[in-house]
Design an enzyme around this catalytic site. Structure first.
Site, PDB file in Angstrom:
ATOM      1  N   ARG A   1      19.846   0.600  -3.643  1.00 38.23           N
ATOM      2  CA  ARG A   1      18.696   1.013  -3.240  1.00 38.23           C
ATOM      3  C   ARG A   1      18.053   2.467  -3.319  1.00 38.23           C
ATOM      4  NH1 ARG A   1      18.616  -2.583   1.815  1.00 38.23           N
ATOM      5  NH2 ARG A   1      17.725  -0.980   3.217  1.00 38.23           N
TER       6      ARG A   1
ATOM      7  N   TRP B   1      18.039   7.919   2.002  1.00 36.75           N
ATOM      8  CA  TRP B   1      16.795   8.153   1.124  1.00 36.75           C
ATOM      9  C   TRP B   1      15.900   9.067   1.833  1.00 36.75           C
ATOM     10  CZ3 TRP B   1      11.575   6.241   0.148  1.00 36.75           C
ATOM     11  CH2 TRP B   1      11.244   6.693  -1.268  1.00 36.75           C
TER      12      TRP B   1
ATOM     13  N   GLU C   1       1.994  -2.927 -16.414  1.00 34.66           N
ATOM     14  CA  GLU C   1       3.362  -3.065 -15.966  1.00 34.66           C
ATOM     15  C   GLU C   1       4.468  -2.326 -17.035  1.00 34.66           C
ATOM     16  OE1 GLU C   1       5.193  -3.885 -13.667  1.00 34.66           O
ATOM     17  OE2 GLU C   1       7.030  -4.501 -14.329  1.00 34.66           O
TER      18      GLU C   1
ATOM     19  N   ASN D   1      17.529   3.081   9.873  1.00 31.47           N
ATOM     20  CA  ASN D   1      16.617   2.814   8.632  1.00 31.47           C
ATOM     21  C   ASN D   1      15.138   2.697   9.357  1.00 31.47           C
ATOM     22  OD1 ASN D   1      15.565   2.300   6.413  1.00 31.47           O
ATOM     23  ND2 ASN D   1      15.802   0.155   6.342  1.00 31.47           N
ATOM     24  N   GLY D   2      14.329   3.420   8.692  1.00 34.92           N
ATOM     25  CA  GLY D   2      12.822   3.372   9.263  1.00 34.92           C
ATOM     26  C   GLY D   2      12.366   4.680   9.380  1.00 34.92           C
TER      27      GLY D   2
ATOM     28  N   LYS E   1      14.758   0.582  -4.119  1.00 35.44           N
ATOM     29  CA  LYS E   1      14.497  -0.829  -4.436  1.00 35.44           C
ATOM     30  C   LYS E   1      13.300  -1.208  -3.776  1.00 35.44           C
ATOM     31  CE  LYS E   1      14.541  -4.811  -6.460  1.00 35.44           C
ATOM     32  NZ  LYS E   1      13.941  -4.865  -7.687  1.00 35.44           N
TER      33      LYS E   1
ATOM     34  N   HIS F   1     -13.911   5.658 -24.203  1.00 35.89           N
ATOM     35  CA  HIS F   1     -14.690   6.363 -23.067  1.00 35.89           C
ATOM     36  C   HIS F   1     -13.768   7.649 -22.413  1.00 35.89           C
ATOM     37  CE1 HIS F   1     -17.664   3.174 -23.223  1.00 35.89           C
ATOM     38  NE2 HIS F   1     -16.598   2.397 -23.224  1.00 35.89           N
TER      39      HIS F   1
ATOM     40  N   LYS G   1       7.187   0.248 -16.110  1.00 36.73           N
ATOM     41  CA  LYS G   1       8.732   0.054 -16.486  1.00 36.73           C
ATOM     42  C   LYS G   1       9.242   1.342 -17.176  1.00 36.73           C
ATOM     43  CE  LYS G   1      10.089  -2.760 -14.322  1.00 36.73           C
ATOM     44  NZ  LYS G   1       8.920  -2.832 -13.499  1.00 36.73           N
TER      45      LYS G   1
ATOM     46  N   GLU H   1       9.506   4.419 -15.122  1.00 32.61           N
ATOM     47  CA  GLU H   1      10.310   4.748 -13.890  1.00 32.61           C
ATOM     48  C   GLU H   1      11.800   4.437 -14.336  1.00 32.61           C
ATOM     49  OE1 GLU H   1      10.344   1.175 -11.105  1.00 32.61           O
ATOM     50  OE2 GLU H   1       9.662  -0.056 -12.589  1.00 32.61           O
TER      51      GLU H   1
ATOM     52  N   CYS I   1      16.557   3.717   3.438  1.00 29.28           N
ATOM     53  CA  CYS I   1      17.987   4.110   3.671  1.00 29.28           C
ATOM     54  C   CYS I   1      18.760   2.600   3.684  1.00 29.28           C
ATOM     55  CB  CYS I   1      17.913   4.772   5.135  1.00 29.28           C
ATOM     56  SG  CYS I   1      17.114   6.116   5.022  1.00 29.28           S
TER      57      CYS I   1
HETATM   58  C1  AGP Z   1       8.979  -2.217  -9.717  1.00 26.33           C
HETATM   59  O1  AGP Z   1       9.724  -1.907 -10.911  1.00 26.33           O
HETATM   60  C2  AGP Z   1       8.981  -0.662  -8.711  1.00 26.33           C
HETATM   61  N1  AGP Z   1      10.222  -0.755  -8.517  1.00 26.33           N
HETATM   62  C3  AGP Z   1       8.136  -0.769  -7.614  1.00 26.33           C
HETATM   63  O2  AGP Z   1       6.908  -0.703  -8.159  1.00 26.33           O
HETATM   64  C4  AGP Z   1       8.187  -2.131  -6.821  1.00 26.33           C
HETATM   65  O3  AGP Z   1       7.339  -3.498  -7.582  1.00 26.33           O
HETATM   66  C5  AGP Z   1       7.130  -1.932  -5.689  1.00 26.33           C
HETATM   67  O4  AGP Z   1       7.825  -1.060  -4.745  1.00 26.33           O
HETATM   68  C6  AGP Z   1       6.947  -3.103  -4.812  1.00 26.33           C
HETATM   69  O5  AGP Z   1       8.151  -3.522  -4.139  1.00 26.33           O
HETATM   70  P1  AGP Z   1       7.971  -4.981  -3.425  1.00 26.33           P
HETATM   71  O6  AGP Z   1       7.765  -5.970  -4.583  1.00 26.33           O
HETATM   72  O7  AGP Z   1       9.457  -5.439  -2.959  1.00 26.33           O
HETATM   73  O8  AGP Z   1       7.065  -4.885  -2.342  1.00 26.33           O
END
Ligand code: AGP
Length: 598
Positions: free
Chosen positions: A26, A73, A470, A97-98, A593, A493, A474, A477, A2
């Site tokens: 976010r 969120w 990675e 937020n939390g 984010k 395998h 990418k 997501e 949030c």
């Molecule tokens: C990365 O593209 C993602 N948005 C997500 O996996 C992110 O790397 C992960 O949530 C960790 O975030 P941080 O590096 O702020 O801890």
């Protein structure tokens, strides 16, 4: 996660809406504001995007000089107007937020006292609690402190109280909160990115330090923490973040990497890393989530290869539940772009409880993870707005590379000549990266073909397995194409059973010590008629003859910096695939984010 913001200034509603707009990156599913107007609180909320809230406000215009706002969120309760924040009850309105971990117990207690609840959120217990204490002879601050004393979990709160002559109250525990003094007003927010151009000075409160903001002053009014607030200048964030000529923040941040790596390769921070006594370490454990976890996986190879230090890498949400053994002279490193990821923060607290030395590798140096670790190294990526992490990843790798060279120097595990060559490779890095980015049109060609598939396998070998992982993250997501990464040797395998004309395989195959091995894996793929895409050395294609939209040639790259260069085509592939599919590149569905909830 949030987003919260509060403003005490003329036309506070406009400033709050602008701040909520800066928090949109976010990720959220509803929003709302509360305004203190003539000492009475009015709350307006809407489901979905901010435009819905603005539409409601246009139908019932209201303004005041003291306003709080929220983008939600959803964690507890569906995304709807009832569950949206602010939550107003009686004299009080709150944005949060939390996560309040003991909210059910508190809710039962309050219902026994005759309270009725509308939402299914944890946050709604907060205004009820404050109201309950206001009914006893207490000041606003005392009632708020009494209420938060009952809360277990994490929170950053903005609080308005009827008749509070334009006072806004802010307090946090475990969630991020920033306070700012501008020339035209006073501000609070969960993220410095939300603060507008007027906020030149900022302050990060400690946990449970209750701050009162009004048009005359900003003061700490906790009974337990009575101190003068010392603001710091914060030009880096105040500068309005814009996309420039790019179509998205993600695209801008991908192309920003060259300048960032140029700066990192000349700014000699090695003395910054020499504060760590690598030569006496028995072990390094690196803990992170998502993209930061893949950076940790690459770093493992560098520390082991160049400094002969044992390294274990773990996913933060798994680490503390597996009762990890923490040994003497172990360094635990917590990698986090935001510095607020709840899983990583919880893992850091676990490691500290086991007396491990803790180091935070972060982009946000004022974040919770940075503040709670014994040491903090900044990655110098600047504000990263795109939810899909790109420049932060390459800056994490760059700092890990420099740390590994410092460790190699201290342990003298490799000879001086090799150490010098590794340092020279790092200086070359941004220029090689620039050459790859200049051929982004070739990757766009590949993306247009790749994004027609619904599933894709990514293969890499050695340290590049993490880059394949990675790349798969990418792609999935932001384009929502299902992608999975494997060490290429693992194909036979099990995953090879998946191969057919509808299951393309993308292989990262640069010229290195494993190329020959990789070639046989590529042959296995071809033998099963699976569509093949390769990002690799030109020599690979002499055996395979793929077309231009199936093969992207990597330039000659020194092996030590291969991971940092080979992630660039992965980032571009995801960007162009998502753009081709018309997806929202900067704010992909369901994602935030920084995930500040476990
Ligand atoms: C990365 O593209 C993602 N948005 C997500 O996996 C992110 O790397 C992960 O949530 C960790 O975030 P941080 O590096 O702020 O801890």
């Amino acid at each position: 996660m949030c987003g919260i913001i509060g403003v005490v200034a003329k036309s506070a509603v406009k400033s709050v809406l602008e701040g909520l707009g800066r928090l949109e990156y976010r990720g959220y599913d509803s929003s709302g504001i509360s305004i203190l107007s003539n000492n009475k609180i009015h709350t307006i909320k809407a489901e979905g995007k901010l435009t819905n809230l603005k539409h409601r406000l246009s139908r019932q215009p209201i303004d005041g000089d003291c306003c709080i706002g929220h983008t939600r969120w959803a964690t507890h309760g569906r995304a709807n107007v009832t569950n949206a924040h602010p939550h107003q009850y009686g004299q009080v309105s709150v944005v949060h937020n939390g996560i309040i971990e003991n909210y059910l117990h508190l809710k039962q207690q309050l219902m026994q006292w005759g309270h009725h609840f509308n939402s299914s959120t944890d946050s709604e217990v907060i205004p009820h609690l404050i109201n309950h204490y206001l009914a006893q002879p207490m000041t606003h601050e005392e009632a708020i402190e009494k209420a938060i004393g009952q809360l277990k979990g994490s929170y950053a709160l903005g609080v308005l109280i009827n008749g509070a002559n334009n006072n806004l109250y802010a307090v946090k525990q475990g969630s991020p909160l920033v306070i700012s003094q501008g020339s035209h007003g006073a501000y609070m927010a969960s993220d410095a990115m939300a603060l507008g151009a007027d906020s030149g000075k900022i302050y990060y409160p400690e946990d449970n330090e209750l701050i009162t903001l009004n048009s005359n002053e900003i003061k700490c009014c906790s009974r337990s923490i009575n101190k003068k607030i010392h603001f710091i200048n914060n030009k880096k964030y105040v500068k309005a973040v814009s996309k420039g000529e790019h179509s998205s923040f993600m695209e801008k941040e991908i192309f920003e990497q060259v300048d960032l790596l140029k700066r990192l390769s000349v700014n000699n921070h090695t003395n910054e890393y020499s504060i760590i006594n690598f030569k006496d370490l028995n072990k390094i454990t690196i803990i992170a989530c998502g993209t930061s976890y893949y950076a940790a996986s690459v770093a493992k190879t560098w520390f082991e290869q160049y400094a002969n230090i044992l390294v274990e890498v773990d996913i933060a949400s798994e680490y503390r539940y597996r009762s990890p053994v923490v040994i003497d002279n172990e360094l635990t490193i917590f990698v986090s772009q935001s510095g607020e990821t709840a899983d990583t923060l919880a893992a850091l607290r676990y490691a500290k409880s086991k007396k491990a030395q803790t180091l935070a590798l972060v982009n946000a140096v004022n974040s919770s993870i940075a503040r709670e670790a014994n040491f903090t190294f900044e990655i110098y990526a600047g504000p990263e707005i795109g939810v899909a992490s790109t420049k932060a990843f390459s800056c994490q790798l760059a700092i890990f590379y420099k740390m590994a060279l410092e460790a190699a120097k201290q342990t003298a595990f490799i000879d001086k000549q090799e150490l010098t060559q590794l340092a020279l490779n790092f200086v070359q890095l941004p220029y090689i990266m620039e050459k790859v980015l200049q051929r982004c049109a070739d990757i766009k060609l590949m993306a247009k073909k790749l994004c027609k598939y619904s599933n894709i396998l990514f293969l890499g070998r050695g340290v590049l397995t993490a880059i394949a992982q990675e790349g798969a993250l990418k792609l999935k997501e932001i384009s929502y194409i299902h992608a999975e990464a494997y060490a290429a040797g693992e194909l036979k395998h099990g995953p090879i059973a998946l191969l057919d004309e509808q299951m393309p395989v993308l292989v990262i195959a640069p010229k290195n010590s494993l190329t020959e091995k990789l070639l046989s894996n590529i042959k296995e793929v071809q033998a099963r008629n699976a569509p093949l895409f390769i990002i690799g050395d030109h020599s690979i294609n002499e055996h395979i003859n793929l077309r231009d939209d199936e093969f992207f040639e990597l330039p000659a790259i020194p092996e030590s910096i291969l991971p940092i260069i080979s992630v660039i085509p992965m980032q571009l592939l995801a960007l162009y695939s998502a753009q081709t599919l018309g997806k929202n590149v900067d704010q992909p569905r369901n994602l935030a984010k920084s995930v500040t909830v476990e």
